[in-house]
Scaffold this active site. Structure first.
Site, short mmCIF file in Angstrom:
data_model
loop_
_atom_site.label_atom_id
_atom_site.label_comp_id
_atom_site.label_asym_id
_atom_site.label_seq_id
_atom_site.Cartn_x
_atom_site.Cartn_y
_atom_site.Cartn_z
N LYS A 145 65.36 -12.00 -29.31
CA LYS A 145 64.62 -11.33 -28.23
C LYS A 145 65.12 -11.84 -26.88
O LYS A 145 65.44 -13.03 -26.74
CB LYS A 145 63.13 -11.62 -28.42
CG LYS A 145 62.19 -10.89 -27.49
CD LYS A 145 60.75 -11.24 -27.87
CE LYS A 145 59.72 -10.59 -26.97
NZ LYS A 145 58.34 -10.95 -27.39
N SER A 199 55.56 -6.74 -27.79
CA SER A 199 56.67 -7.00 -26.87
C SER A 199 57.97 -7.29 -27.59
O SER A 199 59.04 -7.13 -27.01
CB SER A 199 56.33 -8.14 -25.91
OG SER A 199 56.38 -9.39 -26.54
N SER A 206 52.65 -9.89 -30.53
CA SER A 206 53.99 -9.38 -30.26
C SER A 206 55.02 -9.65 -31.35
O SER A 206 56.16 -9.22 -31.23
CB SER A 206 54.51 -9.91 -28.92
OG SER A 206 53.81 -9.27 -27.87
#
Length: 574
Positions: free
Chosen positions: A125, A207, A231
């Site tokens: 990420k 997210s 998330s």
């Protein structure tokens, strides 16, 4: 807003490769991680579903190389990331990945394998730092940090490198890990609006949206996500994945762009529980730069030893049904199909030897769902965490120095960041800027943790004599978030194929075949048990492949394509 391939050339890549090789001593920690290669069923596993163990078996057998894997994954990214369905799951790829793959292939031939992740491509990420010299950015999806220089790898990045993993690229995310304001999941200024591979223009959720979408269709072997409040859980659920949100402090947050030091956690997002166990075994452990990790048990378990198909025999699981009806996580209330699939899973679990206590509601349910302490804690944590992170960067070419500077940058570059009509909000940033670490904050920190932990999850487990709690994934998020306790989600089911497509605003909240998950929740440091329960359930159900992504979202490039193309290139040179 295209996928970037990095900022530097071969010289930098060679320097990074040398640095990676010098980390081999660090990899001695990995000797505790057991790993057995299965017999390869064929030379070329399907990359849509290929497990880490299948890929490692092929590499060990010489059926293909890590260079083949990197080339195949890069081609798959090209097919669907900005072309075709334009999922926008990958923000940028590593310009050194092929050179690193070559070095790791050579090392395998001369010195043997470092372990289960040797030569395996993994996505991170884009709030997880990677060496600036390697050529990738770390920006949380924002132009404000573009070309900023991080001081070092994030601790989890360094551990993956030491294990021989190839950091293939940066997955997209909801900008600033969804901490800027109210926006659709999956949007960041640098790449635009991402979507799910299961529903055209579908909500990728949470997210860690790019980590979820990319892993679901085999754009890498696995990915890392981060969770503050849902998330990892939500994108794993919406993208038909296994996700592990570890206890806060099991994995280091050093080098991770923060939201809340009390709730942030880094964990794996994978296509199987076995893969999640392999990755978690590598990235877990203490780090002097994150004092929360110094509170973990002295010995990090080998989570691959939790992979026991009989682990559910004699286990007591409780069902906190009151949480099904509460929109405490900010997600849609569960519908009849999700609840029906969950109820059916209870029969499966009973057949596996589980005693199901239903209901087993939280002893402090009313107080838990009424509390506003989480917002108070996260606002202050966000302000001071971001200010500290930015201050420790070596260079920030945009001149941003703190949270107030981020807000001003967005206002000055509204055409890039505050894009009409869906992506204009930065109210969470503004609320955090105006917060302060006063006595009310410190009181809220204590109350929040005890509300979710001591007087919430722990008290409920004790009252009903339970080993763990079981919920639909979206109903599990809030208590574990404020407690800092672990969750493991596995695929549970799919909405019916005749589910109407919700309007795209800009993504669709619902649609045919949209996946949803089942979550196991436990007390602090109970990841080993939760992984064992999730593995036993997964082995009994094999839910993930009952429905695949929609056809246009499935890349076609496979390992044999890469090898055929290489042979053709070589033939053309003779």
């Amino acid at each position: 807003m295209g996928v970037q391939k990095g900022m530097f050339g071969l010289g930098w890549c060679l320097l990074v490769i040398f640095s990676v090789v010098t980390l081999v001593a660090y990899a001695l920690e990995l000797e505790q991680v057991s790993f057995q290669l299965p017999a390869a069923k064929n030379a070329f596993p399907d990359l849509y579903e290929a497990s880490i163990s299948e890929l490692q078996a092929g590499l060990q057998n010489g059926d293909f190389s890590s260079v083949d894997l990197v080339e195949a994954y890069l081609a798959r990214i090209e097919e669907v990331n900005l072309e075709g369905p334009a999922l926008r799951a990958v923000l940028e790829t590593n310009p050194c990945s092929l050179q690193q793959a070559t070095a790791l292939d050579d090392e395998r031939r001369t010195s043997g394998s470092r372990g289960p992740l040797h030569g395996i491509p993994i996505l991170l990420k884009d709030n997880i730092a990677t060496l600036h010299s390697e050529g990738m950015n770390t920006t949380a999806g924002s132009y404000a940090l573009l070309h900023s220089v991080v001081p070092r790898d994030a601790h989890v990045s360094a551990k993956l490198r030491a294990a021989g993993a190839i950091l293939l690229g940066k997955a997209s995310l909801s900008e600033w890990a969804h901490a800027r304001g109210t926006m659709p999941s999956g949007f960041s200024g640098r790449i635009g609006q991402g979507s799910s591979p299961y529903v055209p223009l579908g909500d990728p959720c949470g997210s860690s949206s790019g980590s979820g979408a990319a892993t679901a269709i085999g754009l890498a072997a696995a990915s890392l996500g981060t969770e503050t409040h849902g998330s990892i859980m939500c994108p794993s659920s919406f993208n038909n994945l296994v996700g592990v949100k570890p206890t806060v402090g099991l994995t280091s947050r050093d080098g991770v762009i923060p939201i809340s030091e009390h709730q942030d956690s880094v964990g794996p997002m994978t296509r199987s529980v076995a893969d999640a166990a392999v990755v978690l075994s590598i990235i877990a452990g203490p780090d002097q730069r994150d004092n929360y990790t110094l509170a973990q048990p002295p010995v990090v378990p080998d989570y691959t030893k939790a992979l026991n198909a009989n682990a559910l025999r004699g286990v007591r699981l409780g069902v906190p049904r009151q949480l099904f009806r509460v929109n405490a996580s900010g997600f849609p209330v569960l519908d009849e199909h999700e609840i029906a699939a969950f109820n059916a899973s209870l029969d499966t679990l009973r057949a596996l030897g589980v005693t199901v206590v239903d209901p087993a509601d939280f002893v402090n349910h009313e107080e838990l769902v009424a509390s506003k302490n989480e917002t108070a804690v996260m606002s202050v944590d966000l302000k001071y965490g971001l200010n500290r992170y930015i201050s420790e960067l070596v260079d920030v070419p945009t001149g941003v120095k703190d949270l107030a500077g981020l807000i001003a940058f967005n206002e000055a570059h509204a055409d890039l960041e505050l894009v009409e009509p869906y992506w204009t909000d930065q109210s969470t940033f503004i609320r955090a800027r105006n917060s302060s670490a006063d006595q009310a904050y410190f009181d809220a920190v204590v109350v929040n943790k005890e509300l979710g932990g001591k007087y919430g999850i722990d008290a409920t487990l004790q009252k009903y004599d339970l080993d763990a709690l079981l919920l639909p994934t979206l109903a599990s998020i809030m208590p574990a978030a404020i407690a800092g306790y672990p969750l493991v989600t596995v695929p549970l089911g799919f909405l019916p194929p005749d589910t109407p497509l919700a309007p795209a605003e800009p993504t669709r909240k619902r649609g045919p075949n949209q996946p949803f998950g089942l979550a196991f929740m436990g007390t602090a440091w109970s990841e080993f048990q939760l992984i064992s329960y999730a593995y036993a359930y997964e082995r009994a159900t094999h839910t993930r492949l009952k429905v695949r992504a929609y056809p246009e979202a499935i890349p076609t490039t496979q390992l044999d394509d890469v090898q055929v193309q290489r042979r053709a290139r070589n033939d053309g040179m003779h």
